[in-house]
Motif scaffolding. Structure first.
Motif, PDB file in Angstrom:
ATOM      1  N   GLU A 639      14.342 -17.049 -43.835  1.00 43.29           N
ATOM      2  CA  GLU A 639      14.218 -17.998 -42.725  1.00 43.29           C
ATOM      3  C   GLU A 639      15.294 -17.722 -41.684  1.00 43.29           C
ATOM      4  OE1 GLU A 639      15.062 -21.714 -44.860  1.00 43.29           O
ATOM      5  OE2 GLU A 639      16.465 -20.408 -45.903  1.00 43.29           O
ATOM      6  N   HIS A 671      15.167 -21.897 -31.022  1.00 44.46           N
ATOM      7  CA  HIS A 671      14.191 -22.000 -32.112  1.00 44.46           C
ATOM      8  C   HIS A 671      12.885 -21.308 -31.719  1.00 44.46           C
ATOM      9  CE1 HIS A 671      16.981 -25.302 -33.146  1.00 44.46           C
ATOM     10  NE2 HIS A 671      16.561 -25.138 -34.386  1.00 44.46           N
ATOM     11  N   GLY A 674      13.355 -17.541 -31.372  1.00 45.50           N
ATOM     12  CA  GLY A 674      13.478 -16.973 -32.711  1.00 45.50           C
ATOM     13  C   GLY A 674      12.111 -16.763 -33.354  1.00 45.50           C
ATOM     14  N   ARG A 675      11.238 -17.753 -33.212  1.00 52.13           N
ATOM     15  CA  ARG A 675       9.881 -17.607 -33.750  1.00 52.13           C
ATOM     16  C   ARG A 675       9.181 -16.393 -33.140  1.00 52.13           C
ATOM     17  NH1 ARG A 675       6.991 -18.743 -37.985  1.00 52.13           N
ATOM     18  NH2 ARG A 675       7.669 -20.925 -38.003  1.00 52.13           N
ATOM     19  N   ILE A 685      11.070 -20.871 -39.623  1.00 45.50           N
ATOM     20  CA  ILE A 685      12.113 -21.239 -38.656  1.00 45.50           C
ATOM     21  C   ILE A 685      12.562 -22.648 -39.003  1.00 45.50           C
ATOM     22  CG2 ILE A 685      12.738 -21.473 -36.240  1.00 45.50           C
ATOM     23  CD1 ILE A 685      11.847 -18.630 -37.003  1.00 45.50           C
TER      24      ILE A 685
END
Length: 764
Positions: A639, A671, A674-675, A685
């Protein structure tokens, strides 16, 4: 492009937009400010001015008193402003005895002296960044103001000598002599002052004279690099002035001049046109501007009181209708704020940093990681339907949708998203989340065990570790015994935990075997408990102190019961940043190597990033790419966990050396990006509820997040830094966040196996 007074408007407009779009993209900035009219007395008699007034029209005092100045500044600070714009008449004490008397009563020798004191007061009491706009000053005066203001300005207006002749706009105006104003512009450059200047359009000058003034500005900037923005302002006739009957410039002539400025000047100079002086101000964007100037939610434009500022929502709507995005800035532009040693007095460096976001623009909210202040609503499908994104952000998102893997420049572009672009990035990220993991939101029931807060390392962001210089911060030094560690594990098991997270300071008495003893104590206490423990720093230091190869040491830890590693101690995986925030900690390569070897011996781990202190979005992008490359190699990360910097008790913030954490926009974007960055490589995530708060978690769940992390019994590290959120989140609280979004909550194991799907009550 060669420009002459006869250059066709269409040619200029097209070239101006091309230059603007290439250098500044689709972003248009503005400065949230308060307007502080320190005095309206002035020694000059400009033919167009209603700001300057005679003493008889100014009441009891010709100057604002210190408390009046602070009242305006405090109102601005409360309204979210960043700038205190000080505007005043030029050297009124040279003309009016009442000015000299008033200054003497204030204990000041000159108007510039009082201006410097007022700037100092506003900066100290409110944190607003002063911008001093005091006219044609001499070098010593500019230097004095540099110590208390983040930037300064003076409109060049025009270099036409004719305007100083009888009947001209600058007749009887000694400070408007072209040579004198050029000398101020030059002195500001020699003193490395971020400077604002510009021209007035329509006060009797010709197009050729405008081009001459712009060329002089450009030449000064080539010598010193100090012109941060040029204002092209249109004359508006005002009743009661000598030029009341003069015609304003036509819109066509005004746009011609703006576009000429963009083409003539260095592309790095920001170009501004005030929106309140043109009825259809959206047309100004067609001429190549990238800045709207100061816009105040509190005070009027005292120079043009008949022209109110557009409301912020209208300014944003007009900007977005042109396919651009709006962003707040500071009075000092990012290019200058990012090089404080050159452009800022030492006393101004932290005040600028404190109001900066990661791009050195103005912070666009008051939210802080770990605080109770609710975040702004950036992502809410009911309130903000999808509007898509254009420009560079739109290009990158189109590539992502087409299956392309973004590189460093593309990730940096996504981090720069503003306004509706943020929603567009979030929508793409959330669709990738839906494709990867569906609508399930997971969590793990766990307990943190931080066995010691004593540490030999001196990470400048850490308020948890304790040493001789940090005893005044939260908590006293401690070291848990192994029996106490075991007791806490049993207690966690009784409350339904499936994982304990082990990490702590690097105690001076530890050797590498200490960590094996902790793992053995946990495993013996509850053999089925998943041991998620020991940062890359702890593992690296343990192996080093034993003189043992990293692989051998990790295998021994695994045999003792260690099942996975947390990704903490990563902070920012860029040694340029690490040299500032944790110079004695593991390097980027060492962190990556610990996790590479851990994956090779069958231990999974995760990726964290701690952001919002001294780094930039490019550092975030490099962090993502370095960890993405390792994941492509090993497949061992489970993750990605963004950790917004909690600043309140962090040593480097207390020492005035960092930003106060990320803005909420930045926290949401990291976030989502990052995905996008880990697409196809990392499915999960995670959002940190301790740092984002429940309201922040809700919006992160709409931006690609699918995991809430742990229930975190005994969360101490964020709390030590000042986080106000609780030390335990119950399952029912998670469910209350998740289910209204149409998502389903499931408890998981550390490695993302299912434990159950029913809404069972929390044990214990």
């Amino acid at each position: 492009m060669e420009i002459s007074p006869g250059t066709p408007l269409d040619e200029l407009l097209g070239e101006a937009r091309r230059i603007r779009d290439h250098r500044h993209g689709t972003r248009v900035t503005y400065s949230p400010k308060v307007f502080v009219p320190l005095t309206m007395l002035c020694r000059d008699h400009c033919g167009y001015c209603t700001f300057a007034k005679p003493p008889a029209r100014l009441g009891a005092s010709p100057y604002l008193g210190p408390e009046q100045v602070l009242e305006i500044a405090r109102a601005g600070a409360a309204a979210g402003c960043h700038e205190a714009l000080f505007t005043l008449g030029e050297r009124p004490e040279e003309r009016y005895p009442v000015a000299r008397e008033a200054l003497a009563g204030l204990g000041q020798g000159s108007t510039v002296d009082y201006l410097a004191e007022s700037c100092r007061l506003v900066l100290a009491e409110t944190g607003l960044l002063p911008h001093a706009n005091a006219g044609a000053l001499f070098g010593g005066e500019l230097a004095a103001l540099r110590r208390v203001s983040a930037s300064q300005g003076m409109m060049l207006e025009s270099l036409s000598e004719r305007l100083g002749e009888p009947g001209g706009a600058h007749a009887r105006c000694q400070t408007k002599l072209p040579a004198r104003r050029l000398a101020t512009l030059e002195a500001a450059g020699e003193l490395a002052i971020p400077f604002t200047t510009g021209i007035l359009v329509g006060i009797g000058e010709t197009r050729a004279e405008r081009l001459e003034a712009l060329a002089a500005i450009g030449a000064a900037h080539r010598r010193h690099g100090h012109v941060q923005e040029v204002i092209v302002q249109n004359f508006r006739p005002k009743p009661g002035t000598a030029m009341a009957a003069a015609a304003p410039p036509s819109l066509e002539d005004y746009l011609w001049t703006i576009a000429a400025a963009r083409v003539l000047l260095d592309p790095g100079i920001h170009l501004q046109a005030p929106p309140n002086l043109t009825e259809d101000f959206g047309a100004l964007l067609e001429a190549g501007i990238d800045d709207w100037g100061g816009v105040s939610p509190v005070t009027a434009d005292h120079v043009n009181p008949e022209a109110p500022w557009p409301a912020l929502e209208r300014l944003r709507a007009v900007t977005e209708a042109a396919g651009m995005t709006l962003a707040p800035r500071l009075t000092i532009y990012p290019e200058f704020a990012a090089d404080p040693e050159r452009w800022l007095d030492p006393e101004l460096r932290f005040p600028v940093l404190d109001r900066s976001d990661a791009e050195a623009l103005g912070r666009d909210d008051r939210w802080a990681a770990g605080d109770h202040e609710p975040p702004p609503i950036l992502i809410d499908p009911a309130r903000f339907p999808s509007a898509g994104a254009g420009g560079r952000v739109g290009e990158v998102l189109a590539g992502v949708v087409a299956g392309q893997q973004p590189g460093e420049d593309e990730l940096v572009a996504l981090f720069a998203a503003r306004g509706r672009e943020v929603r567009a990035v979030a929508e793409v990220a959330d669709e990738l989340r839906r494709q990867a993991v569906g609508d399930v939101v997971t969590f793990v029931r766990n307990r943190n065990i931080n066995y010691t807060n004593v540490c030999t390392f001196r990470c400048r962001f850490c308020a948890f570790s304790k040493g001789p210089a940090s005893l005044n911060l939260r908590g006293a030094p401690y070291l848990l015994g192994l029996d106490e560690v075991a007791r806490r594990v049993v207690e966690a098991d009784e409350r339904g935990a499936t994982e304990v997270t082990l990490q702590g300071g690097i105690h001076p008495s530890f050797d590498g075997d200490y960590y094996l003893h902790v793992a053995e104590a946990v495993h013996e206490a509850v053999p089925g408990m998943h041991i998620h423990g020991f940062t890359a720093l702890e593992v690296h230091e343990g192996a080093r102190r034993l003189g043992e190869p990293l692989r051998d040491y990790l295998l021994r830890l695994k045999s003792a019961g260690l099942a996975s590693l947390p990704g903490t101690a990563a902070e920012i995986l860029d040694d340029e940043v690490r040299a500032v925030i944790c110079p004695d900690k593991v390097t980027t390569d060492e962190w990556l190597e610990v996790h590479r070897v851990a994956h090779s011996v069958g231990l999974r781990s995760n990726i964290t990033i701690m952001f919002g202190h001294v780094e930039s979005p490019r550092h975030w992008a490099r962090h993502l790419l370095r960890t993405r490359a390792l994941q492509a190699e090993t497949g061992g990360f489970t993750e990605f966990v963004p950790l917004p910097f909690v600043h309140m008790a962090a040593p480097m913030y207390r020492k005035r050396q960092s930003r106060p954490g990320p803005t909420f926009r930045e926290a949401v974007l990291i976030h989502a990006v990052g995905r996008i960055a880990y697409r196809g490589l990392i499915d999960n995530i995670q959002v940190s509820w301790v740092k984002m708060g429940a309201d922040g978690v809700r919006q992160a769940l709409l931006a690609g997040v699918n995991d809430l992390g742990g229930t975190l019994m005994d969360e101490n590290i964020s709390r030590a830094a000042g986080a106000a959120h609780g030390q335990l989140m119950e399952e029912a609280e998670f469910r209350a966040i998740v289910e209204p979004l149409g998502r389903r909550l499931e408890q998981r194991t550390t490695l993302y196996g299912r434990t159950r799907t029913d809404p069972a009550p929390v044990p214990g």
